[in-house]
Scaffold this active site. Structure first.
Site, mmCIF file in Angstrom:
data_model
loop_
_atom_site.group_PDB
_atom_site.id
_atom_site.type_symbol
_atom_site.label_atom_id
_atom_site.label_comp_id
_atom_site.label_asym_id
_atom_site.label_seq_id
_atom_site.Cartn_x
_atom_site.Cartn_y
_atom_site.Cartn_z
ATOM 1 C CB CYS A 310 -1.105 0.062 1.028
ATOM 2 S SG CYS A 310 -0.318 0.011 2.726
ATOM 3 N NE ARG A 341 6.983 -8.625 3.176
ATOM 4 C CZ ARG A 341 6.207 -8.688 4.111
ATOM 5 N NH1 ARG A 341 6.033 -9.460 5.039
ATOM 6 N NH2 ARG A 341 5.101 -7.683 4.030
ATOM 7 C CD GLU A 343 9.969 -13.792 3.970
ATOM 8 O OE1 GLU A 343 10.528 -13.961 5.024
ATOM 9 O OE2 GLU A 343 8.625 -13.372 3.805
ATOM 10 N NE ARG A 352 8.565 -17.961 6.265
ATOM 11 C CZ ARG A 352 7.966 -16.705 6.902
ATOM 12 N NH1 ARG A 352 8.038 -15.677 6.479
ATOM 13 N NH2 ARG A 352 7.105 -17.042 7.974
ATOM 14 C CD GLU A 360 -1.957 -3.731 1.349
ATOM 15 O OE1 GLU A 360 -1.789 -4.964 1.323
ATOM 16 O OE2 GLU A 360 -1.986 -2.957 2.010
ATOM 17 C CG ASP A 423 -1.280 -11.397 12.507
ATOM 18 O OD1 ASP A 423 -1.356 -10.249 11.521
ATOM 19 O OD2 ASP A 423 -0.047 -11.453 12.651
ATOM 20 C CD GLU A 441 0.600 -12.401 9.563
ATOM 21 O OE1 GLU A 441 1.542 -12.267 10.187
ATOM 22 O OE2 GLU A 441 0.314 -11.339 8.605
ATOM 23 C CG ASN A 444 -1.726 -8.150 7.772
ATOM 24 O OD1 ASN A 444 -2.402 -7.372 7.369
ATOM 25 N ND2 ASN A 444 -0.337 -8.298 8.000
ATOM 26 C CB CYS A 469 -4.142 -1.413 4.626
ATOM 27 S SG CYS A 469 -2.657 -1.730 5.542
ATOM 28 N NE ARG A 476 2.896 -16.915 4.629
ATOM 29 C CZ ARG A 476 3.357 -16.138 5.365
ATOM 30 N NH1 ARG A 476 2.795 -15.552 6.213
ATOM 31 N NH2 ARG A 476 4.621 -16.069 5.434
#
Ligand code: ATP
Ligand code: ZN
Ligand code: MG
Length: 521
Positions: A310, A341, A343, A352, A360, A423, A441, A444, A469, A476
């Site tokens: 975002c 990302r 990781e 992951r 989003e 979460d 997770e 969120n 947001c 996931r």
């Protein structure tokens, strides 16, 4: 807190003959210049000119202070005053050298367990119980002082000491809701199965997959479920957010405080004429390899690939005032591309990845509107996960990222009624028993308060402006879904089953490959 500062002010010409004019300014410091702004009765804690001397074109000063009108600020006042005098005595200040700056007895609120270090402008930090002495180094300039750098160093030292305490502890989270226990249809890791079935395939990049047609059909089923059950009923409309963030974005969002080990960097050529790049081209032609060192010399980092999705949106509203009656609340979502990302702790299948695709959801309005929307979005998401996907999940209230980044001390300062993160975690049977294994997770949702509107200078025409947001990746969601429901489509909840189309059902021609004959899905 005690400030001790020594500086040399270098003038454009000899000042030996102007001693009396300069002395007049200096004698004024004790009367007004160094005392103005200190609370009544606390003038003794304001700056004091302890020593001074003139040599050629240089004026040396030593200033000490307590916490009011601190010595570095007093130096700036003195500089300005001497520059005013400059018009009269025909010599101005050319350069200021900070010879010494020590801040003694900074209260940390606790005794740090480990040394505290700061990489810039600071030579040494001496810890004395729950206090610290900060000894600044020769790289400290007047520009840094003028930009508020000294205060930020002090704040950062206190914050780092606080973070030490916080880092050792497990994530602070509070269980809000435990979903229904569901029957599990498998204990297999879906990522392994997906690869075996050729629904997805690893690429040459860590944590990245090519998603085949069956998998994409599952993604689209989830997308349609989200649109029909979350976005349409709550009046959200789709936007397309950029996926490259120039430095200005992480600087404003605050990610620039901590993002570096987790980011994918974006580089562009410093010079783009092909001639400049000839060596790299030649090297590849000769060796079939990429000459990374040579490339690194020719590029510069201009920002990062989108990390939180975002932040780049805010450039759309930056510097504007939103008409409260017609433009608020603003409800949008973006599903237009991946975020990235690094990781560092390692990737694992689709649970992951480093390139992931997230829905989003963003809402902006008055504090009341934002709190209400967060509640509605959370309720719809709960319905989707519980009733439509029939997933076994738990909901927690957790420390929001922007507070975690600041450490425990800041945490309590920053608490604002209503601001926080929830979460959703899903049970993964392949990781072991419910009570003992780590859940995943999958989603969120945050009420962020006025953080982003403030950072990007966005205002409401009426009252405070807040935002919130929600983010969840399809990697996931699908990981949780397949880990609980398995691959037998008959066992899937109807909402998914009726929307998914598999390749073999479409009776399409299958890809084959001469050496490595495989049926792709
Ligand atoms: P974790 O602690 O599991 O790494 P996180 O706290 O980093 O998660 P957030 O920063 O809250 O996750 O990201 C928001 C959402 O983005 C997550 O709920 C999840 O759906 C998704 N997400 C985050 N990291 C990944 C990843 N590496 N692969 C796939 N999805 C991810
Ligand atoms: Zn967000
Ligand atoms: Mg993470």
């Amino acid at each position: 807190m005690l400030f001790e500062l020594e500086a040399v002010l270098e003038f454009s010409g000899d000042i030996g003959s102007k001693k009396s004019e300069i002395e007049e300014v200096l004698s004024n410091t004790d009367k007004g210049l160094f005392k103005k702004g200190a609370p009544k009765g606390k003038e003794g804690e304001a700056s004091q000119l302890k020593e001074w001397s003139i040599e050629g074109n240089k004026l040396k000063v030593k200033i000490v202070s307590g916490r009011y009108v601190r010595a570095p600020d007093a130096l700036l006042r003195l500089r300005n005053q001497l520059n005013l005098l400059g018009a009269k005595i025909k010599v101005g200040i050319r350069k200021i050298e900070i010879k010494k700056l020590e801040v003694k007895g900074v209260e940390l609120g606790r005794e740090p367990k480990e040394p505290v270090k700061i990489a810039f402008y600071v030579d040494k930090i001496e810890l004395k119980g729950d206090k610290a002495d900060i000894i600044f180094g020769p790289s400290l300039t007047v520009d840094v002082i003028e930009g508020g750098g000294v205060d930020r160093v002090i704040e950062l030292v206190i914050e780092k000491a606080g973070r030490q305490e916080y880092e050792g502890k497990a994530e602070i989270k509070k269980l809000l809701r435990e979903g229904k226990q569901r029957k599990m249809f498998t204990d297999k890791d879906p990522s392994v199965e997906l690869e075996k079935m050729k629904w997805i395939r690893r690429t040459h990049s860590k944590g990245q997959f090519v998603y085949g047609r069956n998998f994409t059909s599952l993604v689209n089923a989830l997308r349609d479920i989200m649109i029909e059950n979350l976005y349409k009923p709550l009046g959200f409309m789709e936007m397309i957010f950029p996926k490259f963030e120039p430095w200005d974005v992480p600087k404003k969002s605050g990610h620039a405080k901590s993002i570096y080990p987790d980011a994918y960097y974006v580089m562009v050529p410093k010079v783009s004429s092909p001639k400049e790049w000839e060596d790299v081209m030649d090297y590849f032609r000769i060796t079939g390899e990429i000459h990374r060192e040579s490339i690194m010399k020719k590029v510069e980092p201009v920002g990062i690939l989108s990390y939180a999705q975002c932040p780049p949106f805010w450039q759309f509203l930056e510097g504007k005032i939103l008409r409260a009656d017609t433009s608020l609340p603003l409800k949008v979502y973006d599903w237009s591309g991946p975020t990235y990302r690094n990781e560092a702790g390692g990737t694992h299948g689709i649970a992951r990845v480093e390139e992931f695709h997230r829905a989003e959801t963003l809402f902006i309005g008055s504090p009341e509107q934002v709190k209400k929307m967060a509640e509605e979005v959370e309720e719809k998401l709960t319905f989707i996960f519980d009733e439509l996907l029939e997933l076994e999940t738990k909901k927690y209230s957790v420390v929001p990222w922007w507070m975690a980044q600041e450490g425990e001390k800041k945490l309590s300062d920053n608490e604002v009624e209503g601001v926080g993160t929830v979460d959703f975690e899903a049970y993964l049977p392949y990781r072991g028993e419910r009570a003992k294994s780590e859940w995943l997770e999958i989603q969120n949702i945050s009420i962020i308060g006025d953080k982003y509107p403030k950072a990007f200078s966005v205002k409401s025409s009426k009252g405070e402006l807040w935002s919130g947001c929600a983010g969840g990746s399809f990697e996931r969601w699908i990981c949780a879904f397949l880990a609980q429901k398995g691959f037998e489509r008959d066992k899937w909840p109807n909402e998914i089953k009726r929307r998914v189309k598999l390749v073999n059902e479409l009776n399409e021609a299958k890809f084959t490959n001469a050496e490595d004959e495989i049926e792709f899905a």
